[in-house]
Scaffold this motif. Structure first.
Motif, PDB file in Angstrom:
ATOM      1  N   ASN A 135      13.758  84.093  78.844  1.00 15.09           N
ATOM      2  CA  ASN A 135      13.739  83.461  77.523  1.00 15.09           C
ATOM      3  C   ASN A 135      12.337  83.161  77.016  1.00 15.09           C
ATOM      4  N   GLY A 136      11.348  83.902  77.515  1.00 10.10           N
ATOM      5  CA  GLY A 136      10.011  83.705  76.990  1.00 10.10           C
ATOM      6  C   GLY A 136       8.929  84.174  77.938  1.00 10.10           C
ATOM      7  N   ILE A 137       7.717  84.246  77.415  1.00 10.28           N
ATOM      8  CA  ILE A 137       6.555  84.679  78.187  1.00 10.28           C
ATOM      9  C   ILE A 137       5.425  83.679  77.952  1.00 10.28           C
ATOM     10  N   ASP A 138       4.789  83.253  79.016  1.00 11.34           N
ATOM     11  CA  ASP A 138       3.656  82.341  78.909  1.00 11.34           C
ATOM     12  C   ASP A 138       2.383  83.072  79.313  1.00 11.34           C
ATOM     13  N   ILE A 139       1.333  82.899  78.517  1.00 10.75           N
ATOM     14  CA  ILE A 139       0.056  83.550  78.763  1.00 10.75           C
ATOM     15  C   ILE A 139      -1.014  82.487  78.992  1.00 10.75           C
ATOM     16  N   ILE A 140      -1.705  82.596  80.103  1.00  9.85           N
ATOM     17  CA  ILE A 140      -2.856  81.740  80.387  1.00  9.85           C
ATOM     18  C   ILE A 140      -4.065  82.656  80.520  1.00  9.85           C
ATOM     19  N   GLN A 141      -4.983  82.568  79.568  1.00 11.06           N
ATOM     20  CA  GLN A 141      -6.144  83.451  79.567  1.00 11.06           C
ATOM     21  C   GLN A 141      -7.039  83.166  80.782  1.00 11.06           C
ATOM     22  N   PRO A 142      -7.640  84.199  81.362  1.00 11.30           N
ATOM     23  CA  PRO A 142      -8.495  84.001  82.539  1.00 11.30           C
ATOM     24  C   PRO A 142      -9.705  83.110  82.251  1.00 11.30           C
ATOM     25  N   LYS A 143      -9.893  82.124  83.111  1.00  7.09           N
ATOM     26  CA  LYS A 143     -11.058  81.238  83.045  1.00  7.09           C
ATOM     27  C   LYS A 143     -11.487  80.882  84.466  1.00  7.09           C
ATOM     28  N   ARG A 144     -12.749  80.547  84.609  1.00  8.19           N
ATOM     29  CA  ARG A 144     -13.261  80.100  85.899  1.00  8.19           C
ATOM     30  C   ARG A 144     -13.193  78.579  85.927  1.00  8.19           C
ATOM     31  N   ASP A 145     -11.963  78.069  86.032  1.00  8.43           N
ATOM     32  CA  ASP A 145     -11.737  76.638  85.862  1.00  8.43           C
ATOM     33  C   ASP A 145     -10.487  76.226  86.638  1.00  8.43           C
ATOM     34  N   ARG A 146     -10.606  75.247  87.489  1.00  3.64           N
ATOM     35  CA  ARG A 146      -9.469  74.783  88.269  1.00  3.64           C
ATOM     36  C   ARG A 146      -8.348  74.250  87.380  1.00  3.64           C
ATOM     37  N   ARG A 147      -8.730  73.648  86.248  1.00  5.94           N
ATOM     38  CA  ARG A 147      -7.717  73.133  85.324  1.00  5.94           C
ATOM     39  C   ARG A 147      -6.892  74.265  84.719  1.00  5.94           C
ATOM     40  N   ASN A 148      -7.486  75.433  84.629  1.00  4.14           N
ATOM     41  CA  ASN A 148      -6.754  76.584  84.112  1.00  4.14           C
ATOM     42  C   ASN A 148      -5.647  76.997  85.077  1.00  4.14           C
ATOM     43  N   ILE A 149      -5.943  76.926  86.385  1.00  2.00           N
ATOM     44  CA  ILE A 149      -4.918  77.209  87.387  1.00  2.00           C
ATOM     45  C   ILE A 149      -3.800  76.180  87.293  1.00  2.00           C
TER      46      ILE A 149
END
Length: 311
Positions: free
Chosen positions: A144-158
């Protein structure tokens, strides 16, 4: 909406569980730097340069155009042939981790569901890439959907990526299988917008509903990027129990006579044939494929895989 709080952790994952997977990221490297034998990819993204002050790679015969400053005079004197020292530069290797949280992953016959194992592996891979100093992002694919997290050098991004994984994982209790062809087309289009070249793309799925178009897309991505495929497998998908039982989904139920050795053998050989065929297709494009099951711990399986890889 149903709640997942009453279910054991083997059915649904949690952010706490996924953050705890960071400790496993020490066991291996998804990309090759100095310890190539511990890498799934075997150093494919290193570039050899005729520079100085870089990591030493090898000594080889001098060829026209090599920097004369890199000539190894000791080897040259010993062999009577001109040799040069070659160095390697470690390029940035941004990573995109694609994790399947669609309905076919919401299955587990004994220990954990495939969706939980996929989430754990996504966490391990994300932390490993960050430890290597590269940017990391993710795609969470669900019915029911797709989530995109753009690549970053950041622990908060993970952290954001893992939060999306947990959210989609918990939605599986109420989600309905979507039109898989349309969903996969949308997913591959979004991945294509992110991945250009020199990326590491890790796809974690059971690969049960991937058609020829998606396989073709994976091979195209692998032309300019490193791709690793991880197939999540439940023991019941490989070998049915020696007993009569009822299997089904929300629409259909069938009785399976597991006491029949002929049926069990056909079931087993069918799975093995499909897996080997998929593996052969990927080998043509130099795409590593390995499987992780839902029965044994991710930790022990990863150790075993990379132990075999070293050999």
């Amino acid at each position: 909406m149903s709640t997942t709080n009453s279910f054991p952790p083997q059915v649904f994952t949690s952010l706490k569980e996924l953050l705890g997977m960071e400790r496993l990221s020490q066991y291996f490297s998804m990309v090759a730097r100095k310890q190539k034998v511990k890498s799934i990819l075997g150093g494919r993204h290193q570039s050899k340069l005729r520079g100085r002050g870089l990591d030493f790679e090898e000594v080889r015969h001098y060829v026209k155009g090599d920097d004369i400053r890199n000539i190894d005079w000791k080897v040259t004197a010993r062999t009577k042939e001109t040799h040069t020292r070659v160095f390697s530069e470690e390029k940035e290797k941004p990573a995109l981790i694609v994790v399947d949280q669609s309905k076919s992953m919401f299955f587990g016959s004994q220990n954990r569901t495939k969706s939980v194992v996929a989430a754990e592996l996504a966490a391990v891979a994300a932390f490993r890439v960050l430890k290597q100093g590269d940017r990391v992002g993710g795609v969470v694919f669900a019915d029911n959907g797709i989530d995109i997290i753009q690549p970053k050098r950041d622990r908060r991004n993970i952290l954001r990526f893992l939060e999306k994984v947990v959210s989609r994982n918990h939605e599986l209790i109420d989600s309905k299988p979507a039109n898989i062809e349309d969903a996969l087309k949308e997913t591959t289009a979004k991945i294509r917008n992110i991945v250009t070249h020199d990326y590491l793309v890790v796809v974690i799925s059971d690969f049960r509903r991937y058609d020829a178009a998606v396989i073709r897309f994976i091979s195209q991505i692998a032309q300019h990027n490193d791709v690793v495929l991880v197939k999540i497998v439940d023991p019941l998908e490989k070998e049915i129990p020696e007993m009569k039982f009822v299997a089904g989904d929300s629409e259909t139920q069938v009785t399976v006579d597991g006491k029949s050795s002929k049926i069990r053998e056909k079931f087993k050989t069918g799975f093995e044939s499909d897996y080997l065929d998929f593996q052969a297709q990927m080998s043509k494009h130099r795409i590593p494929l390995f499987s992780i099951d839902t029965l044994n711990s991710v930790e022990e399986q990863l150790k075993d895989i990379f132990k075999r890889n070293r050999k």
